[in-house]
Each structure stands twice: as structure tokens, then as C-alpha cells.
Design a protein around this motif. Sequence first.
Motif, PDB file in Angstrom:
ATOM      1  N   GLN A 155       0.883  -1.342   0.002  1.00  0.00           N
ATOM      2  CA  GLN A 155       0.035   0.046  -0.035  1.00  0.00           C
ATOM      3  C   GLN A 155       1.116   1.224  -0.128  1.00  0.00           C
ATOM      4  OE1 GLN A 155      -2.493  -0.516   3.377  1.00  0.00           O
ATOM      5  NE2 GLN A 155      -3.770  -1.948   2.452  1.00  0.00           N
ATOM      6  N   LEU A 156       2.144   1.265   0.649  1.00  0.00           N
ATOM      7  CA  LEU A 156       2.807   2.598   0.962  1.00  0.00           C
ATOM      8  C   LEU A 156       3.392   2.480  -0.685  1.00  0.00           C
ATOM      9  CD1 LEU A 156       4.376   2.031   4.427  1.00  0.00           C
ATOM     10  CD2 LEU A 156       2.926   3.977   3.551  1.00  0.00           C
ATOM     11  N   LEU A 157       3.934   1.610  -1.154  1.00  0.00           N
ATOM     12  CA  LEU A 157       4.568   1.641  -2.525  1.00  0.00           C
ATOM     13  C   LEU A 157       3.697   1.972  -3.347  1.00  0.00           C
ATOM     14  CD1 LEU A 157       6.586  -1.696  -2.772  1.00  0.00           C
ATOM     15  CD2 LEU A 157       7.442   0.595  -2.613  1.00  0.00           C
ATOM     16  N   ALA A 158       2.277   1.996  -3.394  1.00  0.00           N
ATOM     17  CA  ALA A 158       1.440   2.665  -4.422  1.00  0.00           C
ATOM     18  C   ALA A 158       1.101   3.831  -4.142  1.00  0.00           C
ATOM     19  CB  ALA A 158       0.070   1.896  -4.032  1.00  0.00           C
ATOM     20  N   ASP A 159       1.558   4.488  -2.957  1.00  0.00           N
ATOM     21  CA  ASP A 159       1.315   5.942  -2.791  1.00  0.00           C
ATOM     22  C   ASP A 159       2.362   6.674  -3.541  1.00  0.00           C
ATOM     23  OD1 ASP A 159      -0.655   5.485  -1.010  1.00  0.00           O
ATOM     24  OD2 ASP A 159       0.734   5.546   0.872  1.00  0.00           O
ATOM     25  N   PHE A 160       2.160   8.067  -3.696  1.00  0.00           N
ATOM     26  CA  PHE A 160       3.231   8.754  -4.265  1.00  0.00           C
ATOM     27  C   PHE A 160       4.313   9.097  -3.307  1.00  0.00           C
ATOM     28  CE2 PHE A 160      -1.140   9.570  -6.319  1.00  0.00           C
ATOM     29  CZ  PHE A 160      -0.774   9.102  -7.571  1.00  0.00           C
ATOM     30  N   LEU A 161       5.314   8.189  -3.587  1.00  0.00           N
ATOM     31  CA  LEU A 161       6.471   8.432  -2.749  1.00  0.00           C
ATOM     32  C   LEU A 161       7.643   8.682  -3.533  1.00  0.00           C
ATOM     33  CD1 LEU A 161       6.025   5.510  -0.210  1.00  0.00           C
ATOM     34  CD2 LEU A 161       5.555   7.874   0.399  1.00  0.00           C
ATOM     35  N   PRO A 162       8.644   9.219  -3.278  1.00  0.00           N
ATOM     36  CA  PRO A 162      10.015   9.355  -3.906  1.00  0.00           C
ATOM     37  C   PRO A 162      10.633   8.291  -4.101  1.00  0.00           C
ATOM     38  CG  PRO A 162      10.280  11.112  -2.027  1.00  0.00           C
ATOM     39  CD  PRO A 162       8.602  10.073  -1.974  1.00  0.00           C
ATOM     40  N   GLU A 163      11.287   7.971  -5.369  1.00  0.00           N
ATOM     41  CA  GLU A 163      11.773   6.672  -5.726  1.00  0.00           C
ATOM     42  C   GLU A 163      12.757   6.264  -4.642  1.00  0.00           C
ATOM     43  OE1 GLU A 163      11.274   3.944  -8.312  1.00  0.00           O
ATOM     44  OE2 GLU A 163      10.124   5.621  -8.443  1.00  0.00           O
ATOM     45  N   GLU A 164      13.452   6.981  -3.878  1.00  0.00           N
ATOM     46  CA  GLU A 164      14.321   6.433  -2.936  1.00  0.00           C
ATOM     47  C   GLU A 164      13.681   5.927  -1.974  1.00  0.00           C
ATOM     48  OE1 GLU A 164      16.637   8.801   0.559  1.00  0.00           O
ATOM     49  OE2 GLU A 164      16.995   9.493  -1.662  1.00  0.00           O
ATOM     50  N   LYS A 165      12.579   6.455  -1.456  1.00  0.00           N
ATOM     51  CA  LYS A 165      11.585   5.596  -0.384  1.00  0.00           C
ATOM     52  C   LYS A 165      11.048   4.544  -0.729  1.00  0.00           C
ATOM     53  CE  LYS A 165      10.945   9.875   2.419  1.00  0.00           C
ATOM     54  NZ  LYS A 165      10.062  10.585   3.259  1.00  0.00           N
ATOM     55  N   LYS A 166      10.649   4.424  -2.198  1.00  0.00           N
ATOM     56  CA  LYS A 166       9.908   3.220  -2.610  1.00  0.00           C
ATOM     57  C   LYS A 166      11.265   2.201  -2.726  1.00  0.00           C
ATOM     58  CE  LYS A 166       6.370   4.931  -5.532  1.00  0.00           C
ATOM     59  NZ  LYS A 166       5.790   4.918  -6.631  1.00  0.00           N
ATOM     60  N   ASP A 167      12.516   2.558  -3.079  1.00  0.00           N
ATOM     61  CA  ASP A 167      13.467   1.447  -3.116  1.00  0.00           C
ATOM     62  C   ASP A 167      13.766   0.819  -1.518  1.00  0.00           C
ATOM     63  OD1 ASP A 167      13.925   1.689  -5.667  1.00  0.00           O
ATOM     64  OD2 ASP A 167      15.642   3.026  -5.460  1.00  0.00           O
ATOM     65  N   LYS A 168      13.761   1.842  -0.648  1.00  0.00           N
ATOM     66  CA  LYS A 168      13.733   1.147   0.681  1.00  0.00           C
ATOM     67  C   LYS A 168      12.712   0.304   1.100  1.00  0.00           C
ATOM     68  CE  LYS A 168      16.890   5.092   2.376  1.00  0.00           C
ATOM     69  NZ  LYS A 168      16.923   6.367   3.083  1.00  0.00           N
ATOM     70  N   LEU A 169      11.515   0.561   0.792  1.00  0.00           N
ATOM     71  CA  LEU A 169      10.569  -0.352   1.226  1.00  0.00           C
ATOM     72  C   LEU A 169      10.364  -1.595   0.334  1.00  0.00           C
ATOM     73  CD1 LEU A 169       7.479   2.265   0.973  1.00  0.00           C
ATOM     74  CD2 LEU A 169       8.232   0.986   3.169  1.00  0.00           C
ATOM     75  N   LYS A 170      10.911  -1.574  -0.847  1.00  0.00           N
ATOM     76  CA  LYS A 170      11.232  -2.952  -1.535  1.00  0.00           C
ATOM     77  C   LYS A 170      12.175  -3.638  -0.883  1.00  0.00           C
ATOM     78  CE  LYS A 170       9.849  -1.081  -6.091  1.00  0.00           C
ATOM     79  NZ  LYS A 170      10.327  -0.611  -7.220  1.00  0.00           N
ATOM     80  N   ASP A 171      13.462  -2.914  -0.149  1.00  0.00           N
ATOM     81  CA  ASP A 171      14.437  -3.902   0.374  1.00  0.00           C
ATOM     82  C   ASP A 171      13.746  -4.108   1.770  1.00  0.00           C
ATOM     83  OD1 ASP A 171      16.281  -3.103  -1.554  1.00  0.00           O
ATOM     84  OD2 ASP A 171      17.149  -1.536  -0.457  1.00  0.00           O
ATOM     85  N   LEU A 172      13.117  -3.491   2.392  1.00  0.00           N
ATOM     86  CA  LEU A 172      12.407  -4.036   3.572  1.00  0.00           C
ATOM     87  C   LEU A 172      11.607  -5.182   3.313  1.00  0.00           C
ATOM     88  CD1 LEU A 172      11.544  -3.657   6.534  1.00  0.00           C
ATOM     89  CD2 LEU A 172       9.951  -2.029   5.841  1.00  0.00           C
TER      90      LEU A 172
END
Length: 129
Positions: free
Chosen positions: A73-90
Motif C-alpha cells: 500500500q505504501l509503494l502504491a502511494d506517491f512516494l519519492p523513488e528513494e523511499k520506494k527502493d527502501k520499502l522494496k528492500d524492507l
Amino acid sequence: AVVSTQSTGYQFTTDVASLSKRSVEGEFQAIMMSFENDTFTLQKRSSMHDRAHQKASSNFQTEITKIKEMISQLLADFLPEEKKDKLKDLSKTITLLPETMESLSGSAVNSGRCQQEEKHLRLFEVMVA
């Protein structure tokens, strides 16, 4: 040194060579009673531990699924690419947790087996004495 059996709490010395015949017989009887108690309760304990393990595994898997859904759900939000990468790593790290927990569980089982082997070795030493 003193050794204690987990199931009965009985303590016995580890220096078999210094025991008298009567002491050896007493040690043997105590160890045999410990084994009888283990045998008597083994099935019940095993069943109880299996149910607890299954329940814990199920609860753990449910929580992992919830966390992954929140990350999605967080990845679907409009987040900066850097934060999306961190969420993917998590998310990748969280994916490894069930395997780690199974490994930890296996280690606990092996530890119990080692304790049982120690008890068998002690019985053998007393029988030989």
C-alpha cells in the motif's frame, strides 16, 4: 559437577568412578525413573509442542502477510523513488523472516536432542560403572 534432568529436576554427580556400588544403584534407579517419566509424558508433550508450533507459525505468517500488504500500500502511494527502493528492500528482508524462524526452531529441536543424548550417555556411564 552436578547434572540435573529437566523433566524430573533430579540431580546427580558426574564422577561415576568415585561412586560406591550402592550409589551406582541409586543413580541408576533415579535415572531410570527420569526416563520412565520422559516416556510417560513424551507423547503429551510432543503433541502440545506440535500444536503450539503450528499456531505460532500460523500467527507469524499472518503477521508477515499483513506487513507485506502495508508495504504494498505504501509503494502504491506517491512516494519519492528513494523511499520506494527502501520499502522494496524492507519487503525482501521480511520475506526471509519465515526461513530464519524455521532455522531457529530447528536449532531448538536439536538442542533438545543433545540434552537427551547427554542423559543417555549418563545412563550408559552409570550402567558400565
